[in-house]
Design a protein around this motif. Sequence first.
Motif, PDB file in Angstrom:
ATOM      1  N   ASP A 117       0.809  -1.220   0.000  1.00  0.00           N
ATOM      2  CA  ASP A 117       0.000   0.000   0.000  1.00  0.00           C
ATOM      3  C   ASP A 117       0.844   1.272   0.000  1.00  0.00           C
ATOM      4  O   ASP A 117       0.304   2.380   0.033  1.00  0.00           O
ATOM      5  CB  ASP A 117      -0.905   0.016   1.246  1.00  0.00           C
ATOM      6  N   HIS A 118       2.149   1.104  -0.068  1.00  0.00           N
ATOM      7  CA  HIS A 118       3.042   2.235   0.120  1.00  0.00           C
ATOM      8  C   HIS A 118       2.912   3.276  -0.998  1.00  0.00           C
ATOM      9  O   HIS A 118       2.879   4.485  -0.740  1.00  0.00           O
ATOM     10  CB  HIS A 118       4.489   1.754   0.223  1.00  0.00           C
ATOM     11  N   LYS A 119       2.871   2.819  -2.239  1.00  0.00           N
ATOM     12  CA  LYS A 119       2.797   3.745  -3.374  1.00  0.00           C
ATOM     13  C   LYS A 119       1.515   4.569  -3.323  1.00  0.00           C
ATOM     14  O   LYS A 119       1.525   5.775  -3.601  1.00  0.00           O
ATOM     15  CB  LYS A 119       2.889   2.979  -4.687  1.00  0.00           C
ATOM     16  N   ALA A 120       0.404   3.938  -2.991  1.00  0.00           N
ATOM     17  CA  ALA A 120      -0.868   4.664  -2.903  1.00  0.00           C
ATOM     18  C   ALA A 120      -0.815   5.682  -1.768  1.00  0.00           C
ATOM     19  O   ALA A 120      -1.326   6.804  -1.909  1.00  0.00           O
ATOM     20  CB  ALA A 120      -2.022   3.679  -2.682  1.00  0.00           C
ATOM     21  N   TRP A 121      -0.182   5.308  -0.656  1.00  0.00           N
ATOM     22  CA  TRP A 121      -0.038   6.237   0.470  1.00  0.00           C
ATOM     23  C   TRP A 121       0.748   7.468   0.041  1.00  0.00           C
ATOM     24  O   TRP A 121       0.358   8.609   0.315  1.00  0.00           O
ATOM     25  CB  TRP A 121       0.660   5.517   1.624  1.00  0.00           C
ATOM     26  N   GLU A 122       1.860   7.256  -0.637  1.00  0.00           N
ATOM     27  CA  GLU A 122       2.683   8.372  -1.098  1.00  0.00           C
ATOM     28  C   GLU A 122       1.927   9.250  -2.086  1.00  0.00           C
ATOM     29  O   GLU A 122       1.993  10.482  -2.017  1.00  0.00           O
ATOM     30  CB  GLU A 122       3.967   7.840  -1.743  1.00  0.00           C
ATOM     31  N   LYS A 123       1.220   8.634  -3.008  1.00  0.00           N
ATOM     32  CA  LYS A 123       0.471   9.389  -4.012  1.00  0.00           C
ATOM     33  C   LYS A 123      -0.569  10.293  -3.367  1.00  0.00           C
ATOM     34  O   LYS A 123      -0.701  11.469  -3.726  1.00  0.00           O
ATOM     35  CB  LYS A 123      -0.207   8.418  -4.991  1.00  0.00           C
ATOM     36  N   ASN A 124      -1.302   9.762  -2.403  1.00  0.00           N
ATOM     37  CA  ASN A 124      -2.332  10.556  -1.729  1.00  0.00           C
ATOM     38  C   ASN A 124      -1.732  11.667  -0.874  1.00  0.00           C
ATOM     39  O   ASN A 124      -2.281  12.776  -0.807  1.00  0.00           O
ATOM     40  CB  ASN A 124      -3.212   9.649  -0.869  1.00  0.00           C
ATOM     41  N   LEU A 125      -0.612  11.377  -0.231  1.00  0.00           N
ATOM     42  CA  LEU A 125       0.056  12.391   0.568  1.00  0.00           C
ATOM     43  C   LEU A 125       0.523  13.556  -0.307  1.00  0.00           C
ATOM     44  O   LEU A 125       0.292  14.730   0.004  1.00  0.00           O
ATOM     45  CB  LEU A 125       1.250  11.779   1.299  1.00  0.00           C
ATOM     46  N   VAL A 126       1.165  13.236  -1.411  1.00  0.00           N
ATOM     47  CA  VAL A 126       1.657  14.276  -2.322  1.00  0.00           C
ATOM     48  C   VAL A 126       0.492  15.081  -2.892  1.00  0.00           C
ATOM     49  O   VAL A 126       0.572  16.313  -3.016  1.00  0.00           O
ATOM     50  CB  VAL A 126       2.498  13.648  -3.450  1.00  0.00           C
ATOM     51  N   TYR A 127      -0.597  14.410  -3.214  1.00  0.00           N
ATOM     52  CA  TYR A 127      -1.750  15.117  -3.773  1.00  0.00           C
ATOM     53  C   TYR A 127      -2.323  16.123  -2.779  1.00  0.00           C
ATOM     54  O   TYR A 127      -2.710  17.240  -3.150  1.00  0.00           O
ATOM     55  CB  TYR A 127      -2.822  14.113  -4.187  1.00  0.00           C
ATOM     56  N   PHE A 128      -2.355  15.751  -1.504  1.00  0.00           N
ATOM     57  CA  PHE A 128      -2.829  16.676  -0.475  1.00  0.00           C
ATOM     58  C   PHE A 128      -1.934  17.915  -0.423  1.00  0.00           C
ATOM     59  O   PHE A 128      -2.424  19.053  -0.361  1.00  0.00           O
ATOM     60  CB  PHE A 128      -2.859  15.976   0.882  1.00  0.00           C
ATOM     61  N   PHE A 129      -0.634  17.723  -0.462  1.00  0.00           N
ATOM     62  CA  PHE A 129       0.285  18.863  -0.438  1.00  0.00           C
ATOM     63  C   PHE A 129       0.183  19.684  -1.721  1.00  0.00           C
ATOM     64  O   PHE A 129       0.337  20.919  -1.681  1.00  0.00           O
ATOM     65  CB  PHE A 129       1.714  18.378  -0.208  1.00  0.00           C
ATOM     66  N   LYS A 130      -0.067  19.046  -2.841  1.00  0.00           N
ATOM     67  CA  LYS A 130      -0.264  19.787  -4.089  1.00  0.00           C
ATOM     68  C   LYS A 130      -1.482  20.697  -3.977  1.00  0.00           C
ATOM     69  O   LYS A 130      -1.457  21.852  -4.435  1.00  0.00           O
ATOM     70  CB  LYS A 130      -0.439  18.817  -5.258  1.00  0.00           C
ATOM     71  N   LYS A 131      -2.539  20.207  -3.359  1.00  0.00           N
ATOM     72  CA  LYS A 131      -3.743  21.035  -3.196  1.00  0.00           C
ATOM     73  C   LYS A 131      -3.484  22.195  -2.246  1.00  0.00           C
ATOM     74  O   LYS A 131      -3.962  23.318  -2.476  1.00  0.00           O
ATOM     75  CB  LYS A 131      -4.917  20.174  -2.704  1.00  0.00           C
ATOM     76  N   LEU A 132      -2.752  21.948  -1.167  1.00  0.00           N
ATOM     77  CA  LEU A 132      -2.412  23.035  -0.249  1.00  0.00           C
ATOM     78  C   LEU A 132      -1.612  24.118  -0.969  1.00  0.00           C
ATOM     79  O   LEU A 132      -1.863  25.318  -0.805  1.00  0.00           O
ATOM     80  CB  LEU A 132      -1.608  22.493   0.931  1.00  0.00           C
ATOM     81  N   SER A 133      -0.637  23.682  -1.762  1.00  0.00           N
ATOM     82  CA  SER A 133       0.197  24.630  -2.497  1.00  0.00           C
ATOM     83  C   SER A 133      -0.620  25.396  -3.529  1.00  0.00           C
ATOM     84  O   SER A 133      -0.465  26.608  -3.696  1.00  0.00           O
ATOM     85  CB  SER A 133       1.355  23.887  -3.174  1.00  0.00           C
ATOM     86  N   PHE A 134      -1.508  24.699  -4.225  1.00  0.00           N
ATOM     87  CA  PHE A 134      -2.364  25.341  -5.227  1.00  0.00           C
ATOM     88  C   PHE A 134      -3.286  26.361  -4.576  1.00  0.00           C
ATOM     89  O   PHE A 134      -3.491  27.463  -5.100  1.00  0.00           O
ATOM     90  CB  PHE A 134      -3.188  24.271  -5.940  1.00  0.00           C
ATOM     91  N   LYS A 135      -3.821  26.018  -3.415  1.00  0.00           N
ATOM     92  CA  LYS A 135      -4.758  26.902  -2.712  1.00  0.00           C
ATOM     93  C   LYS A 135      -4.076  28.168  -2.212  1.00  0.00           C
ATOM     94  O   LYS A 135      -4.634  29.270  -2.290  1.00  0.00           O
ATOM     95  CB  LYS A 135      -5.378  26.150  -1.532  1.00  0.00           C
ATOM     96  N   THR A 136      -2.868  28.037  -1.705  1.00  0.00           N
ATOM     97  CA  THR A 136      -2.220  29.159  -1.027  1.00  0.00           C
ATOM     98  C   THR A 136      -1.164  29.865  -1.871  1.00  0.00           C
ATOM     99  O   THR A 136      -0.922  31.063  -1.692  1.00  0.00           O
ATOM    100  CB  THR A 136      -1.551  28.689   0.276  1.00  0.00           C
ATOM    101  N   GLY A 137      -0.502  29.124  -2.754  1.00  0.00           N
ATOM    102  CA  GLY A 137       0.605  29.690  -3.517  1.00  0.00           C
ATOM    103  C   GLY A 137       1.814  30.001  -2.649  1.00  0.00           C
ATOM    104  O   GLY A 137       2.678  30.792  -3.044  1.00  0.00           O
TER     105      GLY A 137
END
Length: 299
Positions: A117-137
Motif C-alpha cells: 500500500d506504500h505507493k498509494a499512500w505516497e500518491k495521496n500524501l503528495v496530492y494533499f500537499f499539491k492542493k495546499l500549495s495550489f490553494k495558497t501559492g
Amino acid sequence: MAVPEDPIFIVGHWRTGSTFLHQLLNLDSRLASPTLFQVAIPDSFLISYAYYKPLLKKVISGKRPMDNVKLGMDEPQEDEYAIFRITGCSPLERIIFPKSRTYFLLDHPQYLPEQADHKAWEKNLVYFFKKLSFKTGKTIISKNPFNSMRIPELSRLFPKSRFIHIVRHPYQVVPSTIHMWDIVQQQNCLNNLAHRPGIDEVLTVFDDMLTKLENDLQALPPERHLLIRYEDLDYQTLNTMEEIYRKFELPFTVDLQDKIRQFLHEVKEYEKNSFSLSQETREIIQKKLQHHMHHYSYT
C-alpha cells in the motif's frame, strides 16, 4: 498542480512545543499551514469551504482539552488527521480502535503502510500537499510528530524540503504526553480497550523516535535541517526564530518581527500545563533517555 518541493516540516516528539513554533511560523504571510478545516475535509477543501464555514464556525471553537491552545477552523493544524482520512493508514487508527490495553503507538512502530500500500499512500500524501500549495501559492509548513518517523520518505517525495527538529526537557515531555494521550483516547476510543499510557511505554516510543530522528536527519545535507530547543524558543523567541530564518536563508523581516511581538503579547497570560515528578520518576526517565538528555544538554 505542481508538487511543492520545499515544504518545511516541524518534527519531534509530542509535547515539545511544536504547536508554539507552528503558530509563530504561521505568522509569516509567505508561509502557509494546513488549517483545521483542510485537515478535517482533505478531499474537498478546495471547493467545500464556503458551504461548511457557516456551520463549522459554530461547532469548532474554544480550546484543545489537553492544553487550552486555541481551536478554530482557520487555525493551523497537524496534518496527520488529513493523512489518515485520505490514505486510511495512520497510528491514529489505534486510538479509535485499540487492539489491546497497551500504548497504541507500540502497535504501529513504523507509522507507514505495508509495502503493498506504500505507493498509494505516497500518491495521496503528495496530492494533499499539491492542493495546499495550489490553494495558497505559498511555502507549506507541516507540523506533525508522526512525520518524525517518515523523514526518508518525505525527503524523497519533496526534494528541497527542510526539517526543524524541536526538543524539550523530558521531565516536561513525558508526563505531558501521558496526559495528552489519556484525554485523546478517552474522547475517541470506540471500544473498551482505552489505555492510559504507562511511563515505560512512553519512554520506549520516545527513545525509538529520537534515535531514528537523529539518524535520519544526519543523513540529510546540513542546510536542510535544524535542531532547536523549546526552552530557547520560549525565552529567546525572536533570536531563535531569526536562527531558523538564517539557517534556511529566509528573510526575517521587520514586519514579521512585529507580528511575533504582537503574538507574544496576546498569549502572555497563557498558562502551560505543570507536572510534578517524584525523584523516582525522574530517575526512571534519566536512566532510559540518558544519551538523548546529554546530547540535547538536559543533564
